[in-house]
Write a protein that holds these residues in place. Structure first.
Motif, PDB file in Angstrom:
ATOM      1  N   GLY A 462       0.819  -1.203   0.000  1.00 58.73           N
ATOM      2  CA  GLY A 462       0.000   0.000   0.000  1.00 58.73           C
ATOM      3  C   GLY A 462       0.849   1.248   0.000  1.00 58.73           C
ATOM      4  O   GLY A 462       1.617   1.487   0.937  1.00 58.73           O
ATOM      5  N   LEU A 463       0.721   2.042  -1.049  1.00 57.42           N
ATOM      6  CA  LEU A 463       1.430   3.328  -1.144  1.00 57.42           C
ATOM      7  C   LEU A 463       0.521   4.393  -0.548  1.00 57.42           C
ATOM      8  O   LEU A 463      -0.290   5.008  -1.235  1.00 57.42           O
ATOM      9  N   GLY A 464       0.631   4.594   0.768  1.00 53.46           N
ATOM     10  CA  GLY A 464      -0.195   5.577   1.460  1.00 53.46           C
ATOM     11  C   GLY A 464      -1.564   5.030   1.798  1.00 53.46           C
ATOM     12  O   GLY A 464      -1.948   3.926   1.427  1.00 53.46           O
ATOM     13  N   GLY A 465      -2.327   5.854   2.530  1.00 56.49           N
ATOM     14  CA  GLY A 465      -3.702   5.511   2.835  1.00 56.49           C
ATOM     15  C   GLY A 465      -3.854   4.621   4.054  1.00 56.49           C
ATOM     16  O   GLY A 465      -2.893   4.225   4.716  1.00 56.49           O
ATOM     17  N   ASN A 466      -5.115   4.320   4.341  1.00 57.16           N
ATOM     18  CA  ASN A 466      -5.503   3.464   5.471  1.00 57.16           C
ATOM     19  C   ASN A 466      -6.505   2.463   4.910  1.00 57.16           C
ATOM     20  O   ASN A 466      -7.712   2.603   5.059  1.00 57.16           O
ATOM     21  N   PHE A 467      -5.979   1.460   4.230  1.00 54.20           N
ATOM     22  CA  PHE A 467      -6.786   0.586   3.383  1.00 54.20           C
ATOM     23  C   PHE A 467      -7.923  -0.081   4.150  1.00 54.20           C
ATOM     24  O   PHE A 467      -9.072  -0.099   3.686  1.00 54.20           O
ATOM     25  N   ASN A 654     -11.152  12.076   4.751  1.00 52.22           N
ATOM     26  CA  ASN A 654     -11.182  10.644   4.446  1.00 52.22           C
ATOM     27  C   ASN A 654     -11.153   9.865   5.760  1.00 52.22           C
ATOM     28  O   ASN A 654     -11.980  10.084   6.617  1.00 52.22           O
ATOM     29  N   THR A 655     -10.196   8.968   5.943  1.00 51.54           N
ATOM     30  CA  THR A 655     -10.189   8.172   7.175  1.00 51.54           C
ATOM     31  C   THR A 655      -9.405   8.825   8.304  1.00 51.54           C
ATOM     32  O   THR A 655      -9.338   8.273   9.403  1.00 51.54           O
ATOM     33  N   THR A 656      -8.799   9.983   8.060  1.00 51.88           N
ATOM     34  CA  THR A 656      -8.033  10.670   9.101  1.00 51.88           C
ATOM     35  C   THR A 656      -8.982  11.490   9.979  1.00 51.88           C
ATOM     36  O   THR A 656      -9.670  12.380   9.484  1.00 51.88           O
ATOM     37  N   TYR A 726     -18.471   7.729   8.353  1.00 48.26           N
ATOM     38  CA  TYR A 726     -17.554   6.623   8.066  1.00 48.26           C
ATOM     39  C   TYR A 726     -16.178   7.045   8.564  1.00 48.26           C
ATOM     40  O   TYR A 726     -15.926   8.244   8.736  1.00 48.26           O
ATOM     41  N   PRO A 727     -15.273   6.147   8.918  1.00 50.51           N
ATOM     42  CA  PRO A 727     -15.312   4.703   8.641  1.00 50.51           C
ATOM     43  C   PRO A 727     -16.114   3.865   9.626  1.00 50.51           C
ATOM     44  O   PRO A 727     -16.167   2.649   9.474  1.00 50.51           O
ATOM     45  N   GLU A 728     -16.715   4.476  10.637  1.00 53.32           N
ATOM     46  CA  GLU A 728     -17.416   3.685  11.648  1.00 53.32           C
ATOM     47  C   GLU A 728     -18.527   2.817  11.061  1.00 53.32           C
ATOM     48  O   GLU A 728     -18.818   1.731  11.595  1.00 53.32           O
ATOM     49  N   THR A 729     -19.156   3.280   9.974  1.00 55.08           N
ATOM     50  CA  THR A 729     -20.251   2.510   9.384  1.00 55.08           C
ATOM     51  C   THR A 729     -19.845   1.733   8.133  1.00 55.08           C
ATOM     52  O   THR A 729     -20.689   1.094   7.504  1.00 55.08           O
ATOM     53  N   ASN A 730     -18.567   1.752   7.787  1.00 51.22           N
ATOM     54  CA  ASN A 730     -18.121   0.967   6.634  1.00 51.22           C
ATOM     55  C   ASN A 730     -18.397  -0.531   6.778  1.00 51.22           C
ATOM     56  O   ASN A 730     -18.596  -1.212   5.763  1.00 51.22           O
ATOM     57  N   PRO A 731     -18.401  -1.102   8.002  1.00 54.50           N
ATOM     58  CA  PRO A 731     -18.712  -2.530   8.108  1.00 54.50           C
ATOM     59  C   PRO A 731     -20.111  -2.889   7.627  1.00 54.50           C
ATOM     60  O   PRO A 731     -20.401  -4.071   7.381  1.00 54.50           O
ATOM     61  N   LEU A 732     -20.987  -1.899   7.471  1.00 55.39           N
ATOM     62  CA  LEU A 732     -22.336  -2.155   6.989  1.00 55.39           C
ATOM     63  C   LEU A 732     -22.406  -2.242   5.467  1.00 55.39           C
ATOM     64  O   LEU A 732     -23.440  -2.627   4.914  1.00 55.39           O
ATOM     65  N   VAL A 733     -21.338  -1.859   4.783  1.00 56.72           N
ATOM     66  CA  VAL A 733     -21.337  -1.812   3.321  1.00 56.72           C
ATOM     67  C   VAL A 733     -20.845  -3.153   2.789  1.00 56.72           C
ATOM     68  O   VAL A 733     -19.649  -3.449   2.855  1.00 56.72           O
ATOM     69  N   PRO A 734     -21.732  -4.016   2.263  1.00 56.86           N
ATOM     70  CA  PRO A 734     -21.295  -5.335   1.794  1.00 56.86           C
ATOM     71  C   PRO A 734     -20.292  -5.225   0.658  1.00 56.86           C
ATOM     72  O   PRO A 734     -20.382  -4.336  -0.190  1.00 56.86           O
ATOM     73  N   LEU A 735     -19.343  -6.131   0.655  1.00 60.74           N
ATOM     74  CA  LEU A 735     -18.307  -6.114  -0.377  1.00 60.74           C
ATOM     75  C   LEU A 735     -18.909  -6.232  -1.770  1.00 60.74           C
ATOM     76  O   LEU A 735     -18.383  -5.665  -2.735  1.00 60.74           O
ATOM     77  N   ASP A 736     -20.023  -6.945  -1.887  1.00 62.40           N
ATOM     78  CA  ASP A 736     -20.630  -7.161  -3.193  1.00 62.40           C
ATOM     79  C   ASP A 736     -21.642  -6.092  -3.564  1.00 62.40           C
ATOM     80  O   ASP A 736     -22.232  -6.162  -4.664  1.00 62.40           O
ATOM     81  N   ALA A 737     -21.874  -5.128  -2.712  1.00 62.94           N
ATOM     82  CA  ALA A 737     -22.790  -4.033  -3.031  1.00 62.94           C
ATOM     83  C   ALA A 737     -21.998  -2.945  -3.744  1.00 62.94           C
ATOM     84  O   ALA A 737     -21.433  -2.050  -3.118  1.00 62.94           O
ATOM     85  N   THR A 738     -21.951  -3.040  -5.057  1.00 62.25           N
ATOM     86  CA  THR A 738     -21.121  -2.116  -5.836  1.00 62.25           C
ATOM     87  C   THR A 738     -21.908  -1.550  -7.013  1.00 62.25           C
ATOM     88  O   THR A 738     -22.953  -2.070  -7.400  1.00 62.25           O
ATOM     89  N   ALA A 739     -21.386  -0.480  -7.560  1.00 64.92           N
ATOM     90  CA  ALA A 739     -22.022   0.169  -8.703  1.00 64.92           C
ATOM     91  C   ALA A 739     -21.858  -0.673  -9.952  1.00 64.92           C
ATOM     92  O   ALA A 739     -20.766  -1.191 -10.231  1.00 64.92           O
ATOM     93  N   ARG A 740     -22.928  -0.799 -10.710  1.00 65.50           N
ATOM     94  CA  ARG A 740     -22.860  -1.511 -11.970  1.00 65.50           C
ATOM     95  C   ARG A 740     -21.969  -0.747 -12.949  1.00 65.50           C
ATOM     96  O   ARG A 740     -22.153   0.438 -13.169  1.00 65.50           O
ATOM     97  N   GLY A 741     -21.013  -1.442 -13.519  1.00 66.70           N
ATOM     98  CA  GLY A 741     -20.135  -0.835 -14.512  1.00 66.70           C
ATOM     99  C   GLY A 741     -18.843  -0.303 -13.958  1.00 66.70           C
ATOM    100  O   GLY A 741     -17.869  -0.160 -14.696  1.00 66.70           O
ATOM    101  N   SER A 742     -18.787   0.012 -12.651  1.00 65.83           N
ATOM    102  CA  SER A 742     -17.558   0.555 -12.072  1.00 65.83           C
ATOM    103  C   SER A 742     -17.042  -0.253 -10.895  1.00 65.83           C
ATOM    104  O   SER A 742     -15.895  -0.081 -10.490  1.00 65.83           O
ATOM    105  N   ASN A 743     -17.862  -1.110 -10.313  1.00 73.00           N
ATOM    106  CA  ASN A 743     -17.481  -1.926  -9.145  1.00 73.00           C
ATOM    107  C   ASN A 743     -17.094  -1.068  -7.951  1.00 73.00           C
ATOM    108  O   ASN A 743     -16.329  -1.492  -7.086  1.00 73.00           O
ATOM    109  N   GLN A 744     -17.636   0.150  -7.890  1.00 72.08           N
ATOM    110  CA  GLN A 744     -17.373   1.045  -6.772  1.00 72.08           C
ATOM    111  C   GLN A 744     -18.336   0.737  -5.626  1.00 72.08           C
ATOM    112  O   GLN A 744     -19.524   0.546  -5.849  1.00 72.08           O
TER     113      GLN A 744
END
Length: 787
Positions: A462-467, A654-656, A726-744
Motif C-alpha cells: 500500500g502506497l499511502g492511505g488506510n486501506f 477521508n479516514t483521518t 464513516y469509517p465507523e459505518t463501513n462494516p455495513l457496506v457489503p463487499l458485493d454491493a457495488t455500482a454496476r459498470g464501475s465496481n465502486q
C-alpha cells in the motif's frame, strides 16, 4: 469484533443547533489553534505561508484547483487544509521505543483519532510472524524481505499494489512501472472507492474521465449545479470561488439530502464582510432529494427541457449521438415514479428545470453523493445527458466538474495507476522501456479484497492511505488482509491498517509533502494534478521528521531494485537520484505531458489537454458525445427500514480523524451518531438520544452486519433516509454491493434496520462482525481542546 477503549463519560454528546453558515472567524481560530498545538509558531508560519503557493507545496488534503499565481491570497488554504498540514508536520513522534512499549493488540484497542495523535513514524518497522510487537528493521533488509516474498509467488498476479491519492506523479509513475515490470496490472487505488463511477461514465460518454472545466469557467458560469457534494467540509476552498461566481451574477442550485452549511451561506474569513458581516448567500435553490433519487430528478429535468425545447440543436446535430432515443425516453417519464424516488414535488423540480432552461452557461459539479450507488454510473451519464442537451461542453463558463477528494488521485490515474489502463498507454511503456507489459486487466480495490480473502493474492503493498478503514465491509477486508503472507504499508503516521496485517507486516515511513526531499543530485520537487487537469510542482519547506525517512520515490525504486535487479535495464537508481529522469520518461509515455519538465517548472504549472473542452472532440466509438438511455432504477427500501448514506464529519479528511467536532451539523464530542428524520425516529418506536444498533443484510448472504452503540439524532433529512459517519459505518457496506459498470462500493445506499442496542446477535465470530463499543461513544479527555 475488537472493542477500542478510551477514557470517556457516558453523556458525551453535545448537541448544538446546526450552523447555516460556513467559514467565518471560527474557521480561522480553529485552523490556527490546531496548527500551533501540533507544530508550534515557527513551523506554523513556515508551512501555512507556503501552502498552495506557486513556489510552495501542494496541500495534501483535497484536490481543489489553485487560482492563477497572481490571484492567490497570502493565506491560500482552508481550515481543513491547515488541519492536514498540522497532522503531517506535527512535532510528535512514534519511535521504535513507542512500538516497544505498545503491543499490536494494545494499539488496536485505541481509536483511530488516538492512533493518529502519536505522531510521525521515524523508522522502518516490522512485525514478524507470530510476534506481538513491531520492531525496527534496516531499509535494505526490508527491501530484501519484500523481494523474497514477491519472487516466491507462483504468479505476479498473486500481489496487489494499492495507491492512495496522496502519492506524487513521480512516485505514481515509478510505482506502476514497477508493478508492470514485475508482471501485473493489479493496481487498485482510492479512486475505485470514490470517483470510479465518474471515470467510467465520462470515459464512455465524452471520451475522457476528467472535468471539462477550468477554474475561470466556474466563476464565469450563469448557473452552477452542485449535486451530491458538501463543499463546506470536503472542499472548503470551493466556497471562495462560489462567492466570486455569485458576485459575477451566477445562480447556484444545490441538490443534496442534507442542507449543509457550505451549501447555504459563506463567510469568507479573508474579507471584512466574512469577519463582521453576514457573509454571502450561496444557494439560490436547494432540493432536499431522497438518497439515490438523483437519476429520477435528472430525467425529469431532461423531460421538461425537451418539452420546452430548451435545447442546443446545432450542438446536438454536430457533436452528439443518440439524442433522439434519449429525447423519446425522457419525454415519457413517469412523474409518480419521479416524485416517489426524489421526495420532491413536481413544482420544485419544474422550478429547478427552469434555472437550466434560462441559463446559457451551466457548470455541473458533483462528488460521491452521486457515485457511491448501485446506479452511480447511470446517474452521472444522466447528468452528462443534460449537459449535452444544452451544449454545455466545450464553451467558456460551462461544463462537467467532478470534484475529486484526495489531493492527487487524478494525477495518479494520469500516471497509469489503473487496473484497466488503455492499451495505448501500455504500448507507450513498451516503446519507452523495452518490455511488453501485461495486457489483461488487473484487480481493482473490491476484487483485490476478494482475491486476498480467497487466498489468490498473497502480498499487499500500500502506497499511502488506510486501506482497512477506507474499504467497504471492514471485517471482511481485515480478514482478507490478515490472510496475506506479507503486507507493506508506506506511511507517514500510524493507522488501523498497520494493526491488521499479513503474516509478516512492514511499515515503511516516508517523507510528507511538507518536507524537503534531498537526493543524490540535490533538492527535489514533485508534481501533482488537481481536479481541473492542472499540473504543478510541490516543494516542502521543512526538515524531515527523522533522518531515517525516505521519499516515496526512494522507497519504490528501492523495492524495485531488490525485486527486479537489472531486468529490462530500467535505471531505478538514476530515477531515485534525480526525479527529472522520471519526468523525462513521463514526457514520452503519458499523453499530453510532452515537455513535462519545462511546463511543470512554470509558475502555476500547466493544464493537460482535454479534447471535449478544448475542441469539442470526443474519443468515443461514434466520435461524438454519447447520450445514454437508462431506466429510473432506485433502491427499494422495505417498510421499517431506512436508506443510510455514509459521510464525513467536518473534523476529518477521508479516514483521518482530526477531532470530534462537527460544528456545522451541531455535533460536538462524539462520532457515534445517526442522523434521522424526527418523524421516522418516532414511527420506528424510538426517541432522540436512544442508543441503537444499525443492522443490515445483503441479498443471498447469511451474515448479519451490525454497527453497534450509536445514538439517534433528529435531523433535517428526507423521510426514509439516514446518515452516519464513516469509517465507523463501513462494516455495513457489503463487499458485493457495488455500482454496476464501475465496481465502486455503494456506500451511499445501505438499507438498514434500527434495533435497540444489544438486541440482535451480530455474530462477531463470523466473517462479518459487529463494530462499535466503548471507543465510539465516549469522549477522550483530550478531545475537549480540539473541539
Amino acid at each position: 469484533m475488537r472493542k477500542r477503549t478510551e477514557e470517556f463519560t457516558e453523556d458525551d454528546l453535545d448537541r448544538r443547533p446546526p450552523k447555516d453558515t460556513a467559514g467565518g472567524p471560527t474557521a480561522v481560530a480553529v485552523s490556527m489553534k490546531r496548527s500551533l498545538e501540533h507544530m508550534g509558531p515557527v513551523r506554523t508560519a513556515r508551512t501555512l505561508l507556503d501552502l498552495n503557493q506557486a513556489d510552495g507545496f501542494d496541500c495534501m488534503s483535497c484536490a481543489w484547483p489553485d487560482p492563477d499565481p497572481g490571484d492567490r491570497a497570502t493565506a491560500e488554504f482552508c481550515e481543513n487544509g491547515a488541519k492536514a498540514v498540522a497532522e503531517e508536520a506535527t512535532k510528535a513522534r512514534a519511535t521504535p521505543e513507542f512500538f516497544a512499549r505498545h503491543s499490536v493488540a494494545e494499539l488496536d484497542a485505541h481509536s483511530e483519532w488516538w492512533l493518529g495523535q502519536q505522531g510521525r513514524i521515524t523508522h522502518p518497522m516490522v512485525r514478524r510472524p507470530d510476534a506481538t510487537h513491531y520492531e525496527p528493521i534496516e531499509w535494505d533488509e526490508a527491501f530484501r524481505l519484500i523481494a523474497s516474498e514477491l519472487d516466491g509467488l507462483d504468479s505476479p498476479d498473486d500481489a496487489t499494489f494499492y495507491t492512495s491519492g496522496r502519492a506524487s506523479n513521480e512516485a505514481a509513475f515509478a510505482y506502476q512501472l514497477f508493478a508492470r515490470a514485475f508482471g501485473t496490472n493489479n493496481l487498485p487505488d482510492c479512486s475505485n472507492m470514490c470517483h470510479e463511477s465518474t471515470s467510467i461514465a465520462l470515459q464512455e460518454s465524452i471520451g475522457i474521465g476528467k472535468a471539462s472545466v477550468t477554474l475561470p469557467d466556474l466563476v464565469g458560469a450563469e448557473l452552477i449545479v452542485i449535486a451530491g457534494q458538501n463543499p463546506g467540509t470536503n472542499h472548503p476552498r470551493m466556497l471562495t470561488q462560489l462567492e466570486h461566481a455569485k458576485q459575477n451574477g451566477a445562480t447556484i442550485l444545490t441538490i443534496n439530502p442534507l442542507r449543509e452549511a457550505g451549501l447555504n451561506r459563506f463567510k469568507n474569513p479573508q474579507t471584512p464582510r466574512g469577519v463582521v458581516g453576514n457573509g454571502t448567500q450561496l444557494s439560490d435553490m436547494h432540493l432536499p432529494i431522497r438518497v439515490n433519487g438523483d437519476i429520477a430528478l435528472f430525467q425529469a429535468i431532461g423531460s421538461l427541457l425537451v418539452e420546452w425545447d430548451a435545447l442546443d440543436h446545432p450542438f446536438l446535430e454536430r457533436y452528439t449521438h443518440g439524442f433522439a432515443q434519449w429525447r423519446d425516453h425522457v419525454a415519457n417519464v413517469d412523474w409518480d415514479v419521479v416524485t416517489d424516488a426524489t421526495g420532491l414535488t413536481r413544482r420544485q423540480i419544474t422550478d429547478a428545470a427552469a434555472l437550466l432552461r434560462d441559463s446559457r452557461r451551466t457548470v455541473f459539479c458533483w462528488a460521491m453523493g452521486l457515485t457511491q450507488h448501485r446506479n452511480g454510473v447511470a446517474t452521472i451519464k444522466e447528468l452528462v445527458n443534460l449537459a449535452l442537451a444544452q451544449g454545455n461542453i466545450g464553451k467558456p463558463g460551462a461544463g462537467l466538474f467532478p470534484v475529486r477528494g484526495h489531493s492527487n488521485v487524478q494525477g495518479d490515474r494520469t500516471m497509469g495507476i489503473w487496473e484497466r489502463v488503455p492499451q495505448s498507454f501500455l504500448d507507450s511503456l513498451e516503446r519507452e522501456f523495452g518490455f511488453d507489459p501485461p495486457r489483461e486487466h488487473g484487480f481493482d480495490t473490491v476484487d483485490s479484497i476478494r482475491a486476498m480473502r480467497d487466498g489468490k493474492v498473497r502480498v499487499f503493498i500500500g502506497l499511502g492511505g488506510n486501506f482497512v478503514q477506507a474499504a467497504p465491509d471492514t471485517d471482511v477486508t481485515a480478514a482478507a488482509l490478515r490472510n496475506t503472507l506479507l503486507s507493506v504499508q508506506i506511511s507517514t503516521k500510524l493507522n488501523r491498517s498497520h494493526l491488521v496485517g499479513g503474516r509478516t507486516a512492514l511499515i515503511l515511513p516516508t517523507l510528507g509533502r511538507t518536507e524537503r526531499d534531498m537526493q543524490e543530485s540535490g533538492l527535489q520537487y514533485v508534481t501533482v494534478e488537481d481536479s481541473t487537469c492542472s499540473v504543478h510542482g510541490s516543494r516542502g519547506p521543512l526538515k524531515p521528521a527523522s533522518p531515517h525517512l525516505r521519499s516515496e520515490v526512494a522507497i519504490i525504486t528501492g523495492i524495485a531494485e531488490a525485486t527486479l535487479g537489472d531486468r529490462y535495464g530500467i535505471d531505478w537508481a538514476g530515477m531515485r537520484a534525480d526525479y527529472r529522469r522520471i519526468r523525462d520518461h513521463i514526457s514520452r509515455v503519458v499523453p499530453g505531458c510532452e515537455s513535462y519538465e519545462v511546463n511543470a517548472r512554470r509558475p502555476g504549472g500547466f493544464i493537460l489537454p482535454h479534447p471535449p473542452r478544448d475542441s469539442r472532440t470526443f474519443d468515443t466509438p461514434s466520435g461524438r458525445g454519447e447520450f445514454e438511455v437508462s431506466p429510473i432504477d432506485v433502491v427499494q427500501v422495505p417498510e421499517g427500514h431506512l436508506l443510510l448514506q455514509t459521510l464525513r464529519s467536518h473534523d476529518q479528511f477521508n479516514t483521518t480523524i482530526y477531532g470530534y467536532s462537527d460544528r456545522y451539523r451541531g455535533i460536538e464530542g462524539a462520532r457515534d451518531v445517526v442522523f434521522a428524520h424526527r418523524e421516522d425516529i418516532a414511527a420506528l418506536g424510538f426517541a432522540e438520544g436512544d442508543r441503537i444498533d444499525l443492522v443490515t443484510r445483503w441479498e443471498g448472504d447469511e451474515h448479519v452486519r451490525c454497527a453497534q452503540g450509536f445514538r439517534l439524532v433528529a435531523y433535517d433529512v428526507p423521510r426514509g433516509t439516514a446518515a452516519a459517519y464513516y469509517p465507523e459505518t463501513n462494516p455495513l457496506v457489503p463487499l458485493d454491493a457495488t455500482a454496476r459498470g464501475s465496481n465502486q462500493p455503494a456506500s451511499k445506499s445501505v438499507v438498514v434496520r434500527l434495533t435497540v442496542a444489544g438486541e440482535v446477535d451480530c455474530d462477531p465470530s463470523g466473517a462479518q462482525g459487529a463494530v462499535g463499543g466503548d471507543w465510539l461513544h465516549k469522549s477522550h479527555p483530550e478531545v475537549a481542546h480540539l473541539s
